[in-house]
Design a protein around this motif. Structure first.
Motif, mmCIF file in Angstrom:
data_model
loop_
_atom_site.group_PDB
_atom_site.id
_atom_site.type_symbol
_atom_site.label_atom_id
_atom_site.label_comp_id
_atom_site.label_asym_id
_atom_site.label_seq_id
_atom_site.Cartn_x
_atom_site.Cartn_y
_atom_site.Cartn_z
ATOM 1 N N PRO A 14 54.900 40.389 -9.365
ATOM 2 C CA PRO A 14 53.472 40.664 -9.582
ATOM 3 C C PRO A 14 53.010 41.872 -8.762
ATOM 4 C CG PRO A 14 53.735 38.762 -8.157
ATOM 5 C CD PRO A 14 55.113 39.128 -8.626
ATOM 6 N N VAL A 15 52.239 42.724 -9.408
ATOM 7 C CA VAL A 15 51.569 43.838 -8.732
ATOM 8 C C VAL A 15 50.077 43.524 -8.754
ATOM 9 C CG1 VAL A 15 51.085 46.319 -8.731
ATOM 10 C CG2 VAL A 15 53.330 45.485 -9.479
ATOM 11 N N HIS A 16 49.525 43.202 -7.611
ATOM 12 C CA HIS A 16 48.111 42.861 -7.509
ATOM 13 C C HIS A 16 47.313 44.149 -7.337
ATOM 14 C CE1 HIS A 16 48.785 38.508 -7.159
ATOM 15 N NE2 HIS A 16 49.878 38.845 -6.481
ATOM 16 N N VAL A 17 46.488 44.445 -8.337
ATOM 17 C CA VAL A 17 45.674 45.658 -8.327
ATOM 18 C C VAL A 17 44.347 45.331 -7.654
ATOM 19 C CG1 VAL A 17 44.630 47.460 -9.741
ATOM 20 C CG2 VAL A 17 46.795 46.392 -10.465
ATOM 21 N N LEU A 18 44.090 45.985 -6.521
ATOM 22 C CA LEU A 18 42.942 45.629 -5.693
ATOM 23 C C LEU A 18 42.054 46.836 -5.414
ATOM 24 C CD1 LEU A 18 44.802 43.399 -3.072
ATOM 25 C CD2 LEU A 18 43.387 42.603 -4.979
ATOM 26 N N GLU A 19 40.786 46.689 -5.753
ATOM 27 C CA GLU A 19 39.819 47.697 -5.325
ATOM 28 C C GLU A 19 39.560 47.522 -3.832
ATOM 29 O OE1 GLU A 19 36.360 48.242 -7.699
ATOM 30 O OE2 GLU A 19 37.371 47.668 -9.560
ATOM 31 N N GLN A 20 39.133 48.585 -3.183
ATOM 32 C CA GLN A 20 38.935 48.545 -1.737
ATOM 33 C C GLN A 20 37.997 47.419 -1.313
ATOM 34 O OE1 GLN A 20 38.141 52.938 -1.399
ATOM 35 N NE2 GLN A 20 39.241 52.685 0.530
ATOM 36 N N GLU A 21 36.946 47.221 -2.066
ATOM 37 C CA GLU A 21 35.942 46.242 -1.677
ATOM 38 C C GLU A 21 36.421 44.793 -1.867
ATOM 39 O OE1 GLU A 21 33.494 46.129 -5.922
ATOM 40 O OE2 GLU A 21 32.723 47.292 -4.228
ATOM 41 N N ALA A 25 38.513 39.803 0.546
ATOM 42 C CA ALA A 25 38.367 38.505 -0.124
ATOM 43 C C ALA A 25 39.702 38.014 -0.669
ATOM 44 C CB ALA A 25 37.343 38.619 -1.248
ATOM 45 N N TRP A 26 40.493 38.934 -1.215
ATOM 46 C CA TRP A 26 41.808 38.533 -1.743
ATOM 47 C C TRP A 26 42.705 38.026 -0.618
ATOM 48 C CZ3 TRP A 26 46.877 40.013 -0.941
ATOM 49 C CH2 TRP A 26 47.810 39.572 -1.879
ATOM 50 N N LEU A 27 42.704 38.721 0.509
ATOM 51 C CA LEU A 27 43.546 38.313 1.641
ATOM 52 C C LEU A 27 43.162 36.934 2.160
ATOM 53 C CD1 LEU A 27 44.110 41.439 3.931
ATOM 54 C CD2 LEU A 27 45.839 40.057 2.767
ATOM 55 N N ARG A 33 51.281 34.188 6.439
ATOM 56 C CA ARG A 33 52.376 35.167 6.507
ATOM 57 C C ARG A 33 52.003 36.441 5.744
ATOM 58 N NH1 ARG A 33 56.272 35.928 2.793
ATOM 59 N NH2 ARG A 33 55.791 33.960 1.761
ATOM 60 N N THR A 34 51.413 36.269 4.559
ATOM 61 C CA THR A 34 51.013 37.421 3.747
ATOM 62 C C THR A 34 49.885 38.186 4.422
ATOM 63 O OG1 THR A 34 51.660 36.277 1.723
ATOM 64 C CG2 THR A 34 50.146 38.141 1.487
ATOM 65 N N GLN A 35 48.922 37.459 4.972
ATOM 66 C CA GLN A 35 47.808 38.115 5.649
ATOM 67 C C GLN A 35 48.306 38.989 6.800
ATOM 68 O OE1 GLN A 35 45.354 34.849 6.872
ATOM 69 N NE2 GLN A 35 44.440 34.537 4.846
ATOM 70 N N THR A 36 49.225 38.430 7.576
ATOM 71 C CA THR A 36 49.751 39.161 8.733
ATOM 72 C C THR A 36 50.485 40.418 8.294
ATOM 73 O OG1 THR A 36 49.974 37.102 9.967
ATOM 74 C CG2 THR A 36 51.231 38.994 10.754
ATOM 75 N N TRP A 37 51.313 40.260 7.258
ATOM 76 C CA TRP A 37 52.113 41.399 6.787
ATOM 77 C C TRP A 37 51.213 42.516 6.254
ATOM 78 C CZ3 TRP A 37 57.266 42.541 7.005
ATOM 79 C CH2 TRP A 37 57.681 43.648 6.262
ATOM 80 N N VAL A 38 50.254 42.168 5.412
ATOM 81 C CA VAL A 38 49.395 43.172 4.798
ATOM 82 C C VAL A 38 48.537 43.864 5.847
ATOM 83 C CG1 VAL A 38 47.484 43.531 3.178
ATOM 84 C CG2 VAL A 38 49.378 42.020 2.565
ATOM 85 N N THR A 44 44.642 49.193 2.746
ATOM 86 C CA THR A 44 43.172 49.162 2.657
ATOM 87 C C THR A 44 42.672 49.107 1.227
ATOM 88 O OG1 THR A 44 42.991 51.582 2.597
ATOM 89 C CG2 THR A 44 43.008 50.519 4.783
ATOM 90 N N GLY A 45 43.581 49.270 0.255
ATOM 91 C CA GLY A 45 43.161 49.340 -1.140
ATOM 92 C C GLY A 45 42.787 50.734 -1.585
ATOM 93 N N ALA A 46 43.093 51.735 -0.758
ATOM 94 C CA ALA A 46 42.823 53.115 -1.153
ATOM 95 C C ALA A 46 43.586 53.443 -2.430
ATOM 96 C CB ALA A 46 43.223 54.074 -0.034
ATOM 97 N N LEU A 47 43.028 54.312 -3.245
ATOM 98 C CA LEU A 47 43.602 54.633 -4.545
ATOM 99 C C LEU A 47 45.031 55.155 -4.395
ATOM 100 C CD1 LEU A 47 42.902 54.732 -7.572
ATOM 101 C CD2 LEU A 47 42.181 57.109 -7.232
ATOM 102 N N GLY A 48 45.966 54.502 -5.090
ATOM 103 C CA GLY A 48 47.363 54.913 -5.075
ATOM 104 C C GLY A 48 48.194 54.337 -3.949
#
Length: 459
Positions: A14-21, A25-27, A33-38, A44-48
């Motif tokens: 899965p590729v989760h496409v996330l806008e910055q804003e 909330a997604w995290l 474990r995922t929260q720590t890694w990210v 930050t969700g910056a474009l690209g």
């Protein structure tokens, strides 16, 4: 490599496409474990921006793709194509992307797999995408194939893409889709009344020709006319070297209508399609046509030659006159015709001219829908006087330099007669690499036209 979507795969990453804003909330809904890694990765969700999240055994569990903010996305298109190029080889599926962006991004992902590797190995994106839910994957694959064909034809240098090879490409397409093809070559052009196609191309080693391809027996008649000047030296008005370097792309109009034709036939649209391509090389030799010559076109109009480097409109004029004899319901010409069009709108927009308001309305909406930008320029009738030299009916290169794209379009309109008609003055080249669009040959306007056709032709 064919530009295809991956088969449905339960193991697709899965590729989760996330806008910055939306990142915070997604995290908050993810495992610690995922929260720590990210957080540690600085995502930050910056474009690209991308981050790969590993599973407990070290494999890729998921990827995060930054989709920025709407303001940043407005400055480009096919944003996830850059993500595709950063991901390791594998099969992926998109999560969290709005349905309004799914088709554009899925097509961009496909096109990220394009590379022109005829002369040197290249490294396109290897990440394969499962077609997103709600997207017509087969349709996008056909569109990608048409765009790939256009790019290949433009990118191929004139040594390997002269009139002979352009004809061969048309013949290959005709065989693939069961179309009929007829080609008029050399002196037969004079016998069959295509004098300006013959005159422009007669100085070259490869004989000039008019390629006529027809497909479909029922439905409205659509004729596409593409400028096929396989190399343009400028003729006796010789271009400087700096202006000649990209002239392999002067058949970009032909390449684009062939890409569009590939899409139309591949999608089996219910129409009668005709493709006309005057294929020539504008060369210098003792029998090259000269400044000051006056030519007589197929329709009987006389044309004073004030610049042999304004040759594209000459070969198109004969082809357009011929096309009108078949009484098409709509006719479109595409050409890399004028530098003035580039000055007006730059390399990223496809400027077009039409008196058909319904086509313009449908095209503008379609261009936005499929991320294929166009811009309407006027058939400004008061400028007609600028293309009337007095000694002949028309002037192929009015002096003064004003409104060069408009005067060229007005010249062509004289040969379209009363037919419903649109003309595209495209660049056909991407000067700077961008997502889904590497530096080099590129289709312009074809996808917007394809999207508009059902409304324009009542399909």
């Amino acid at each position: 490599m064919p530009l295809k979507f991956a088969a449905e795969n339960a193991d697709a990453i899965p590729v989760h496409v996330l806008e910055q804003e939306d990142v915070e909330a997604w995290l908050a809904d993810q495992q610690k474990r995922t929260q720590t890694w990210v957080s540690a990765s600085g995502f930050t969700g910056a474009l690209g921006q991308i981050t790969l999240v590993p599973s407990s055994d070290g494999a890729i569990e998921m990827a995060l793709a930054g989709y920025g903010a709407s303001s940043s996305r407005a400055r480009g298109r096919f944003h996830l194509a850059s993500v595709a190029g950063q991901l390791p080889e594998g099969t992926y599926r998109l999560e969290g992307l709005g349905s309004d962006r799914a088709e554009e991004e899925a097509l961009g992902w496909l096109l990220a797999g394009y590379a022109f590797d005829r002369y040197r190995s290249q490294k396109p994106a290897k990440a394969q995408l499962v077609g997103p839910t709600g997207v017509d994957a087969k349709r996008l694959e056909v569109i990608a194939a048409g765009e790939s064909l256009t790019r290949d034809l433009i990118n191929t240098p004139a040594w390997d893409m002269g009139p002979v090879e352009l004809e061969a490409a048309c013949a290959t397409m005709a065989d693939e889709f069961g179309a009929n093809i007829n080609v008029t070559r050399g002196e037969a052009l004079l016998e069959q009344n295509f004098p300006m196609v013959h005159t422009v191309g007669r100085a070259a080693e490869q004989a000039p020709r008019l390629i006529d391809m027809r497909w479909g027996d029922e439905g409205p008649k659509l004729t596409l006319v593409g400028k096929g000047v396989c190399f343009d030296t400028g003729g006796l008005n010789l271009k400087p070297g700096s202006s000649m370097g990209l002239m392999k792309k002067d058949m970009g109009g032909a390449a684009t209508v062939l890409g569009l034709a590939h899409m139309i036939m591949g999608l089996n649209l219910p129409l009668q399609l005709r493709v006309l391509i005057p294929a020539v090389e504008n060369s210098v030799s003792s029998n090259a046509y000269r400044p000051g010559d006056i030519l007589t076109a197929r329709n009987g109009m006389t044309v004073e030659i004030n610049n042999t480097d304004a040759e594209g409109r000459l070969v198109l004029a004969d082809a357009l006159s011929f096309a009108t004899e078949g009484n098409p319901d709509f006719m479109i010409s595409m050409a890399t015709l004028t530098g003035a069009a580039r000055v007006a709108v730059g390399p990223d927009l496809a400027p077009y001219f039409t008196d058909h308001s319904g086509f313009a309305t449908a095209l503008e909406a379609s261009a936005v829908e499929v991320a294929d930008p166009v811009w309407r320029l006027p058939f400004h009738t008061p400028y007609e006087a600028m293309i009337e030299p007095g000694i002949a009916d028309l002037d192929n290169a009015p002096k003064g330099g004003f409104a060069g794209a408009i005067t060229a379009a007005l010249f062509l309109r004289r040969f379209a007669c009363e037919t419903s008609y649109a003309h595209f003055d495209i660049y056909g080249w991407n000067p700077t690499a961008a997502p889904a669009r590497p530096k080099g040959g590129v289709g312009m306007g074809a996808r917007a036209i394809l999207q508009a056709l059902p409304e324009v032709l009542g399909l």
